[in-house]
Design a protein around this motif. Structure first.
Motif, PDB file in Angstrom:
ATOM      1  N   ARG A 149       0.816  -1.206   0.000  1.00 35.13           N
ATOM      2  CA  ARG A 149       0.000   0.000   0.000  1.00 35.13           C
ATOM      3  C   ARG A 149       0.851   1.257   0.000  1.00 35.13           C
ATOM      4  NH1 ARG A 149      -2.447  -2.033   5.280  1.00 35.13           N
ATOM      5  NH2 ARG A 149      -0.362  -2.867   5.250  1.00 35.13           N
ATOM      6  N   GLY A 150       2.169   1.104  -0.005  1.00 35.81           N
ATOM      7  CA  GLY A 150       3.037   2.261  -0.011  1.00 35.81           C
ATOM      8  C   GLY A 150       2.974   3.054   1.274  1.00 35.81           C
ATOM      9  N   ILE A 151       2.916   2.353   2.385  1.00 39.31           N
ATOM     10  CA  ILE A 151       2.752   3.045   3.667  1.00 39.31           C
ATOM     11  C   ILE A 151       3.943   3.943   3.953  1.00 39.31           C
ATOM     12  CG2 ILE A 151       2.856   2.589   6.144  1.00 39.31           C
ATOM     13  CD1 ILE A 151       0.679   0.669   5.861  1.00 39.31           C
ATOM     14  N   GLU A 152       5.150   3.493   3.603  1.00 37.40           N
ATOM     15  CA  GLU A 152       6.332   4.315   3.881  1.00 37.40           C
ATOM     16  C   GLU A 152       6.246   5.635   3.129  1.00 37.40           C
ATOM     17  OE1 GLU A 152       9.633   1.911   2.925  1.00 37.40           O
ATOM     18  OE2 GLU A 152       9.352   0.562   4.631  1.00 37.40           O
ATOM     19  N   LYS A 153       5.728   5.598   1.925  1.00 36.15           N
ATOM     20  CA  LYS A 153       5.631   6.827   1.128  1.00 36.15           C
ATOM     21  C   LYS A 153       4.491   7.712   1.628  1.00 36.15           C
ATOM     22  CE  LYS A 153       7.047   9.308  -2.266  1.00 36.15           C
ATOM     23  NZ  LYS A 153       8.384   9.920  -2.141  1.00 36.15           N
ATOM     24  N   ILE A 154       3.364   7.081   1.989  1.00 32.65           N
ATOM     25  CA  ILE A 154       2.240   7.873   2.502  1.00 32.65           C
ATOM     26  C   ILE A 154       2.674   8.656   3.728  1.00 32.65           C
ATOM     27  CG2 ILE A 154      -0.042   7.706   3.567  1.00 32.65           C
ATOM     28  CD1 ILE A 154      -0.530   5.223   1.935  1.00 32.65           C
ATOM     29  N   CYS A 155       3.513   8.007   4.559  1.00 34.14           N
ATOM     30  CA  CYS A 155       3.896   8.640   5.816  1.00 34.14           C
ATOM     31  C   CYS A 155       4.693   9.919   5.579  1.00 34.14           C
ATOM     32  CB  CYS A 155       4.725   7.677   6.653  1.00 34.14           C
ATOM     33  SG  CYS A 155       3.773   6.295   7.252  1.00 34.14           S
ATOM     34  N   GLU A 156       5.357  10.024   4.427  1.00 38.44           N
ATOM     35  CA  GLU A 156       6.167  11.217   4.198  1.00 38.44           C
ATOM     36  C   GLU A 156       5.322  12.464   4.006  1.00 38.44           C
ATOM     37  OE1 GLU A 156       8.752  10.313   0.974  1.00 38.44           O
ATOM     38  OE2 GLU A 156       9.567   8.554   1.982  1.00 38.44           O
ATOM     39  N   ASN A 157       4.054  12.294   3.695  1.00 43.30           N
ATOM     40  CA  ASN A 157       3.209  13.445   3.433  1.00 43.30           C
ATOM     41  C   ASN A 157       2.302  13.789   4.602  1.00 43.30           C
ATOM     42  OD1 ASN A 157       4.224  13.715   0.828  1.00 43.30           O
ATOM     43  ND2 ASN A 157       2.896  12.045   0.144  1.00 43.30           N
ATOM     44  N   ARG A 158       2.534  13.204   5.751  1.00 52.57           N
ATOM     45  CA  ARG A 158       1.681  13.467   6.904  1.00 52.57           C
ATOM     46  C   ARG A 158       2.529  14.008   8.041  1.00 52.57           C
ATOM     47  NH1 ARG A 158      -3.653  10.760   5.864  1.00 52.57           N
ATOM     48  NH2 ARG A 158      -3.239  10.234   3.709  1.00 52.57           N
ATOM     49  N   THR A 159       1.866  14.716   8.935  1.00 46.92           N
ATOM     50  CA  THR A 159       2.608  15.165  10.104  1.00 46.92           C
ATOM     51  C   THR A 159       2.863  13.973  11.012  1.00 46.92           C
ATOM     52  OG1 THR A 159       0.610  15.628  11.337  1.00 46.92           O
ATOM     53  CG2 THR A 159       1.486  17.403   9.994  1.00 46.92           C
ATOM     54  N   PHE A 160       3.750  14.199  11.993  1.00 40.02           N
ATOM     55  CA  PHE A 160       4.158  13.079  12.831  1.00 40.02           C
ATOM     56  C   PHE A 160       2.975  12.440  13.537  1.00 40.02           C
ATOM     57  CE2 PHE A 160       8.349  15.146  12.544  1.00 40.02           C
ATOM     58  CZ  PHE A 160       9.048  14.060  12.109  1.00 40.02           C
ATOM     59  N   THR A 161       1.988  13.244  13.957  1.00 39.34           N
ATOM     60  CA  THR A 161       0.833  12.677  14.647  1.00 39.34           C
ATOM     61  C   THR A 161      -0.089  11.959  13.684  1.00 39.34           C
ATOM     62  OG1 THR A 161       1.007  14.588  16.081  1.00 39.34           O
ATOM     63  CG2 THR A 161      -0.928  13.217  16.339  1.00 39.34           C
ATOM     64  N   GLN A 162      -0.182  12.501  12.476  1.00 45.12           N
ATOM     65  CA  GLN A 162      -1.096  11.876  11.516  1.00 45.12           C
ATOM     66  C   GLN A 162      -0.604  10.509  11.051  1.00 45.12           C
ATOM     67  OE1 GLN A 162      -1.262  14.939   8.602  1.00 45.12           O
ATOM     68  NE2 GLN A 162      -3.132  15.844   9.423  1.00 45.12           N
TER      69      GLN A 162
END
Lengths: 375, 357
Positions: free
Chosen positions: B39-52
């Motif tokens: 699902r590309g979780i590592e990439k999704i995480c780059e576009n969210r704030t630390f809490t998100q």
């Protein structure tokens, strides 16, 4: 009054009813077809025709009894497995009768589903396999009488097939062939492995099973169900042949393919094994027939080891027989829901190295008992 | 004959494919194929704030989401240099061990169903309910909890929760005794497990297998003991290990871990200090890296987070224990029967969510 006489009365009454029509038509149209109508009426009233129709009606009655029993068995299995699993089992459909109608509902669901024949299957084998499986399983039940008065007999005296027990086991052993056929013709690797497992498994349990049955014949001196059951008048064969009874139960569990031995349809390994490609009512027939075989297995164990229909005369013989068969079925289902599945090499080891010597020992015990003159 | 066991197959517990080459019923070659659930979780995480990111890391594993969001929070705390207050550490230990028991029970249920024992499946799922209910009382949800926060946990435990937790431990120990009777008392279960899928200690360590499969092979290594995090160094527990390296050893290690988890929950709940359960984390992380390693129920999970001075992670790398274990599986699948595939792969406790990320 036995079942043959009962059916005979109905058939004779029906033939009389219809013959009145034939003879009336013969009177009414004498100048064209009169001879034909009287000839047809005479044929219908002939002994051969009446005997044949009586046996057909007997088979119908026995089948209806068997199917009702099978519905009971499926319901019992579901309720029992529910209790073992710590829930209630079916109870919505047919609330007042304990969810008994759930089977009918499931049957209806399967009945209206599309029957798909996959493109690359061998059509002849694919269609023939369920037919063989179902018909051979019904054939077993046709030979098992519920009492001397209730069974498919061939004359007024209530004589059953002389080698009825042998016939039942012969019919029991046809199913692995149809499983192999289904597995091979489905053109699927899982079904193929399932079919091959079925053939390998049959080799391992069929021989101990028949050796145990041979010991029963040795003690009873008769091949027919009535003879075997009458021989147990004093003591059930399960007591002197206790080892054989245990071997028989294990082999019957393998024969009806319940869980420790359901390798051909091991759902975790082989998806659904040899039934993978079947759907709709074809699968429904497989499901129903597997319970039918459970019923037949329980009935055979009852007749061969648990004294058949013998019991205190408070309740009818047939009910005694069914009670015992249900008890055997419950034991088999109890085992089914509480143990894991064995591996294919382990069932071969079990069959050849454990059950086979035990069956031999059981045969020796039976021979010794017979020689001592105790039976 | 090559057989595709998957992507849709009862054995897979998820979405992956095990290609096995069989000679009759014996496996001569095996080849896992993963990636169907990427699902590309590592990439999704780059576009969210630390809490998100926290709810997204919950989705890494449906079996033990708490341990993954906790792991993420630990890695960000390492990046930000935060110290978690003691009460939060004890709460985290308690919920992590509850999650471990719930995860192991789900494994036990699936394992029993794999071996064809339907009663075991129902029993395992039934008793998992107890711990899922506890976590629901605490967090409000049953599968993905979104409970740990950077710098602590999102809220304090509700009143009476500690008593419920102790009662759940009592219940669980009673049930564990019953399970041991059911499984080990079954001759067929032992026939299917003892001597199947043997993984030697050296091979396990060379392949990077971690968690219960490694401990079952004789390596006595547990991050909770060897590199203690949170309040684990104040807990009294044993590292469960066996030397046989077969499926039965893996089963036994997980059962022992459930016993130990009950002990840890008791201690954590009873010794829980009063005080704050969260410190306020800064919005922006400093430029630098943070790394955290925890003992996930399935093995050694690691997260590596890179911060660049903004409120979003520059890069998040997830090390999945199951990815390594599955890659190693062909080494100990060869030579066994088709029926052993379900025992061996079921004994590894597959979780495709974290595997494919």
């Amino acid at each position: 009054m036995n079942l043959y006489e009962f059916c005979n009365i109905i058939i004779v009454w029906l033939v009389d009813l219809v013959n009145n029509l034939w003879y009336w038509l013969g009177d009414f149209l004498p100048w064209v077809f009169g001879d034909f109508f009287t000839w047809a009426g005479d044929l219908a009233a002939s002994d051969g025709h009446i005997a044949a129709m009586t046996i057909l009606l007997e088979v119908l009655v026995v089948l209806i009894v068997a199917i009702v029993n099978v519905l009971n068995f499926i319901w019992l299995d579901r309720k029992l497995s529910g209790r073992i699993f710590d829930f209630y089992g079916p109870y919505y459909v047919g609330y007042r009768i304990g969810g008994w109608l759930q089977n009918i509902a499931d049957g209806m669901k399967l009945f209206v589903k599309e029957i798909i024949t996959p493109k690359d299957v061998d059509r002849l084998g694919f269609v023939l396999a369920p037919v063989i499986f179902v018909s051979s399983s019904f054939l077993i039940l046709a030979t098992i009488p519920l009492s001397p008065n209730f069974g498919v007999s061939t004359n007024m005296d209530g004589d059953f097939v002389a080698a009825g027990v042998l016939f039942a086991f012969a019919a029991f052993a046809i199913a692995p062939f149809s499983i192999l056929l289904a597995g091979w013709s489905s053109n699927n690797k899982y079904t193929l492995i399932g079919g091959m497992r079925s053939a390998a498994q049959m080799m391992s349990y069929e021989i101990p099973l028949l050796l145990v049955v041979a010991s029963v014949f040795l003690l009873s001196g008769d091949f027919s169900f009535v003879g075997v059951v009458d021989a147990q008048h004093d003591v059930w064969f399960a007591i002197p042949l206790f080892i054989g009874f245990i071997v028989f139960l294990v082999c019957i569990a393998a024969e009806v393919e319940v869980t420790p031995f359901d390798l051909p349809e091991a759902e975790a390994e082989l998806v659904e094994g040899w039934t993978t490609e079947y759907c709709g009512m074809r699968f429904g027939f497989f499901m129903m027939t597997s319970y039918l075989r459970g019923y037949a297995g329980g009935a055979l164990a009852t007749a061969l080891f648990l004294g058949g229909w013998q019991g205190p005369a408070l309740i009818p013989d047939e009910i005694w027989f069914l009670i015992k068969a249900y008890c055997v079925f419950v034991v088999i289902e109890w085992m089914r829901w509480s143990v894991p599945r064995v591996r294919v090499d382990q069932i071969l080891n079990l069959g050849w190295k454990r059950l086979m010597p035990l069956a031999m020992l059981n045969l020796v015990i039976a021979a010794a008992l017979k020689t001592m003159g105790w039976f | 004959m090559w057989i595709n066991m998957g992507p849709q197959h009862p054995m897979t517990h998820g979405l992956w494919n095990l290609r096995i080459k069989v000679d009759g019923e014996t496996i001569v070659d095996a080849e896992p194929e993963v990636g169907y659930l990427h699902r590309g979780i590592e990439k999704i995480c780059e576009n969210r704030t630390f809490t998100q990111v926290i709810p997204i890391t919950d989705r890494l594993c449906y079996g033990s989401s708490m341990s993954w969001s906790h792991l993420y929070c630990r890695s960000v705390e390492d990046l930000m240099g935060l110290e978690v207050p003691p009460r939060a550490q004890y709460i985290r230990v308690a919920v992590l061990e509850m999650q471990r028991i719930a995860s192991h029970l789900m494994w036990l249920a699936a394992y029993a169903a794999d071996l064809g024992m339907m009663a075991g499946f129902i029993y395992g799922m039934r008793d998992r309910e107890v711990f899922v209910d506890l976590l629901q009382d605490l967090t409000g949800s049953r599968l993905t909890y979104n409970y740990p926060r950077v710098g602590g946990v999102s809220h304090d435990v509700p009143p009476g929760w500690d008593k419920d937790a102790l009662r759940a431990c009592d219940y669980m120990e009673q049930r564990l005794r019953e399970y041991e009777d059911i499984y080990e008392g079954s001759k067929i279960f032992m026939m299917r497990n003892v001597g199947v899928g043997v993984l030697k200690r050296d091979l396990a360590m060379n392949l990077g297998v971690t968690g219960p499969p490694m401990r079952a092979s004789g390596a006595k290594y547990d991050l909770r003991k060897d590199r203690p995090y949170e309040a684990y160094d104040e807990m009294d527990f044993q590292v469960c290990s066996r030397t046989e390296g077969d499926c039965f050893a893996r089963y036994r290690v997980r059962m022992d871990e459930m016993w130990e988890s009950c002990r840890i929950i008791r201690q954590a709940v009873q010794k829980m200090p009063k005080g704050e359960w969260r410190v306020v984390a800064p919005r922006n992380a400093p430029a630098g890296t943070g790394v955290a390693m925890v003992e996930d129920p399935r093995g050694e999970g690691m997260m590596y987070v890179v911060g660049d001075g903004t409120d979003r992670p520059y890069r998040l790398k997830i090390r999945s224990p199951i990815f390594v274990t599955v890659s190693a599986a062909p080494q100990f699948l060869v030579g066994y029967k088709i029926a052993d595939v379900v025992a061996i792969m079921g004994g590894l406790d597959m979780c495709i969510g974290e595997n494919d990320r």
